[in-house]
Each structure stands twice: as structure tokens, then as C-alpha cells.
Design a protein around this motif. Structure first.
Motif, PDB file in Angstrom:
ATOM      1  N   GLN A   9       6.630  -0.045  -4.777  1.00  0.00           N
ATOM      2  CA  GLN A   9       5.368  -0.771  -4.795  1.00  0.00           C
ATOM      3  C   GLN A   9       4.220   0.152  -4.389  1.00  0.00           C
ATOM      4  O   GLN A   9       3.136   0.084  -4.958  1.00  0.00           O
ATOM      5  CB  GLN A   9       5.431  -1.988  -3.854  1.00  0.00           C
ATOM      6  CG  GLN A   9       4.222  -2.867  -3.965  1.00  0.00           C
ATOM      7  CD  GLN A   9       4.041  -3.444  -5.365  1.00  0.00           C
ATOM      8  OE1 GLN A   9       5.000  -3.895  -5.994  1.00  0.00           O
ATOM      9  NE2 GLN A   9       2.818  -3.406  -5.870  1.00  0.00           N
ATOM     10  N   LEU A  12       3.459   2.345  -7.378  1.00  0.00           N
ATOM     11  CA  LEU A  12       2.731   1.556  -8.374  1.00  0.00           C
ATOM     12  C   LEU A  12       1.289   1.313  -7.954  1.00  0.00           C
ATOM     13  O   LEU A  12       0.378   1.334  -8.787  1.00  0.00           O
ATOM     14  CB  LEU A  12       3.440   0.231  -8.627  1.00  0.00           C
ATOM     15  CG  LEU A  12       4.784   0.328  -9.346  1.00  0.00           C
ATOM     16  CD1 LEU A  12       5.443  -1.044  -9.425  1.00  0.00           C
ATOM     17  CD2 LEU A  12       4.625   0.920 -10.721  1.00  0.00           C
ATOM     18  N   ASP A  13       1.060   1.082  -6.661  1.00  0.00           N
ATOM     19  CA  ASP A  13      -0.307   0.890  -6.163  1.00  0.00           C
ATOM     20  C   ASP A  13      -1.147   2.149  -6.333  1.00  0.00           C
ATOM     21  O   ASP A  13      -2.318   2.081  -6.705  1.00  0.00           O
ATOM     22  CB  ASP A  13      -0.288   0.463  -4.692  1.00  0.00           C
ATOM     23  CG  ASP A  13       0.251  -0.945  -4.499  1.00  0.00           C
ATOM     24  OD1 ASP A  13       0.285  -1.710  -5.498  1.00  0.00           O
ATOM     25  OD2 ASP A  13       0.646  -1.269  -3.358  1.00  0.00           O
ATOM     26  N   VAL A  15      -0.629   4.612  -8.581  1.00  0.00           N
ATOM     27  CA  VAL A  15      -0.865   4.793 -10.015  1.00  0.00           C
ATOM     28  C   VAL A  15      -1.950   3.835 -10.494  1.00  0.00           C
ATOM     29  O   VAL A  15      -2.831   4.214 -11.268  1.00  0.00           O
ATOM     30  CB  VAL A  15       0.449   4.609 -10.809  1.00  0.00           C
ATOM     31  CG1 VAL A  15       0.185   4.514 -12.303  1.00  0.00           C
ATOM     32  CG2 VAL A  15       1.414   5.739 -10.506  1.00  0.00           C
ATOM     33  N   ASP A  16      -1.911   2.595 -10.028  1.00  0.00           N
ATOM     34  CA  ASP A  16      -2.925   1.618 -10.416  1.00  0.00           C
ATOM     35  C   ASP A  16      -4.308   2.028  -9.916  1.00  0.00           C
ATOM     36  O   ASP A  16      -5.303   1.883 -10.632  1.00  0.00           O
ATOM     37  CB  ASP A  16      -2.552   0.243  -9.872  1.00  0.00           C
ATOM     38  CG  ASP A  16      -3.442  -0.847 -10.399  1.00  0.00           C
ATOM     39  OD1 ASP A  16      -3.767  -0.808 -11.599  1.00  0.00           O
ATOM     40  OD2 ASP A  16      -3.813  -1.744  -9.603  1.00  0.00           O
ATOM     41  N   ALA A  17      -4.390   2.564  -8.705  1.00  0.00           N
ATOM     42  CA  ALA A  17      -5.674   3.003  -8.165  1.00  0.00           C
ATOM     43  C   ALA A  17      -6.232   4.187  -8.950  1.00  0.00           C
ATOM     44  O   ALA A  17      -7.429   4.225  -9.261  1.00  0.00           O
ATOM     45  CB  ALA A  17      -5.515   3.377  -6.693  1.00  0.00           C
ATOM     46  N   GLU A  19      -5.510   4.930 -12.074  1.00  0.00           N
ATOM     47  CA  GLU A  19      -5.861   4.424 -13.398  1.00  0.00           C
ATOM     48  C   GLU A  19      -7.208   3.691 -13.367  1.00  0.00           C
ATOM     49  O   GLU A  19      -8.042   3.870 -14.255  1.00  0.00           O
ATOM     50  CB  GLU A  19      -4.773   3.483 -13.895  1.00  0.00           C
ATOM     51  CG  GLU A  19      -5.041   2.881 -15.248  1.00  0.00           C
ATOM     52  CD  GLU A  19      -3.997   1.865 -15.644  1.00  0.00           C
ATOM     53  OE1 GLU A  19      -4.011   1.491 -16.827  1.00  0.00           O
ATOM     54  OE2 GLU A  19      -3.188   1.442 -14.807  1.00  0.00           O
ATOM     55  N   SER A  20      -7.421   2.893 -12.334  1.00  0.00           N
ATOM     56  CA  SER A  20      -8.699   2.183 -12.201  1.00  0.00           C
ATOM     57  C   SER A  20      -9.851   3.156 -11.994  1.00  0.00           C
ATOM     58  O   SER A  20     -10.939   2.968 -12.547  1.00  0.00           O
ATOM     59  CB  SER A  20      -8.632   1.194 -11.048  1.00  0.00           C
ATOM     60  OG  SER A  20      -7.690   0.192 -11.318  1.00  0.00           O
ATOM     61  N   TRP A  21      -9.612   4.199 -11.184  1.00  0.00           N
ATOM     62  CA  TRP A  21     -10.664   5.189 -10.960  1.00  0.00           C
ATOM     63  C   TRP A  21     -11.010   5.909 -12.257  1.00  0.00           C
ATOM     64  O   TRP A  21     -12.169   6.097 -12.594  1.00  0.00           O
ATOM     65  CB  TRP A  21     -10.219   6.207  -9.908  1.00  0.00           C
ATOM     66  CG  TRP A  21     -11.160   7.354  -9.787  1.00  0.00           C
ATOM     67  CD1 TRP A  21     -12.330   7.382  -9.104  1.00  0.00           C
ATOM     68  CD2 TRP A  21     -11.019   8.645 -10.401  1.00  0.00           C
ATOM     69  NE1 TRP A  21     -12.923   8.612  -9.249  1.00  0.00           N
ATOM     70  CE2 TRP A  21     -12.153   9.402 -10.034  1.00  0.00           C
ATOM     71  CE3 TRP A  21     -10.051   9.231 -11.211  1.00  0.00           C
ATOM     72  CZ2 TRP A  21     -12.318  10.707 -10.459  1.00  0.00           C
ATOM     73  CZ3 TRP A  21     -10.235  10.526 -11.639  1.00  0.00           C
ATOM     74  CH2 TRP A  21     -11.363  11.248 -11.254  1.00  0.00           C
TER      75      TRP A  21
END
Length: 68
Positions: A9, A12-13, A15-17, A19-21
Motif C-alpha cells: 500500500q 502504491l501510495d 506511485v500514485d503521488a 503520477e499525480s505530480w
């Protein structure tokens, strides 16, 4: 101690951060980051594929191994 699910998790957090940046950046920054990451990655992958194909085809080659 963290569990395996907790570690995934966290990954994944992150990678998500990232990707959002990256999605919030301008097009040209995205292109530069993409080329900076994919360029070396593709170069290494091509080298691995070349070595694998060379080793597989070496079994079927007529060339002498000492001539290399």
C-alpha cells in the motif's frame, strides 16, 4: 513490523503521488521526465534481449566460438 499488505500500500501510495505530480506538470516537463526514464530503461532492455537472443542462437550457429 509492517505487513506485506502495508508495504504494498505504501508503494502504491508513492506511485500514485508521483503520477499525480507528473500529471500536473506542463507537457514539456512530462516529455523530459518520460525520456529520462524510458531512454535508459529501453537501452537496458534492448541489451538484455540482445544477450538472450545471442545466447539462444549460439546453439544453432556454425561459427567457431574462438573466432569471436
Amino acid at each position: 513490523m509492517r505487513t506485506l499488505l502495508g508495504m504494498w500500500q505504501t508503494v502504491l501510495d508513492v506511485v500514485d503521488a508521483v503520477e499525480s505530480w507528473l500529471a500536473g506538470q506542463s507537457y514539456w516537463i512530462q516529455v523530459v521526465v518520460l525520456l529520462a526514464v524510458l531512454g535508459p530503461l529501453c537501452y537496458l532492455l534492448a541489451g538484455l534481449i540482445d544477450r538472450a537472443v545471442d545466447s539462444v542462437l549460439a546453439w544453432h550457429s556454425r561459427r567457431d566460438g574462438a573466432a569471436r
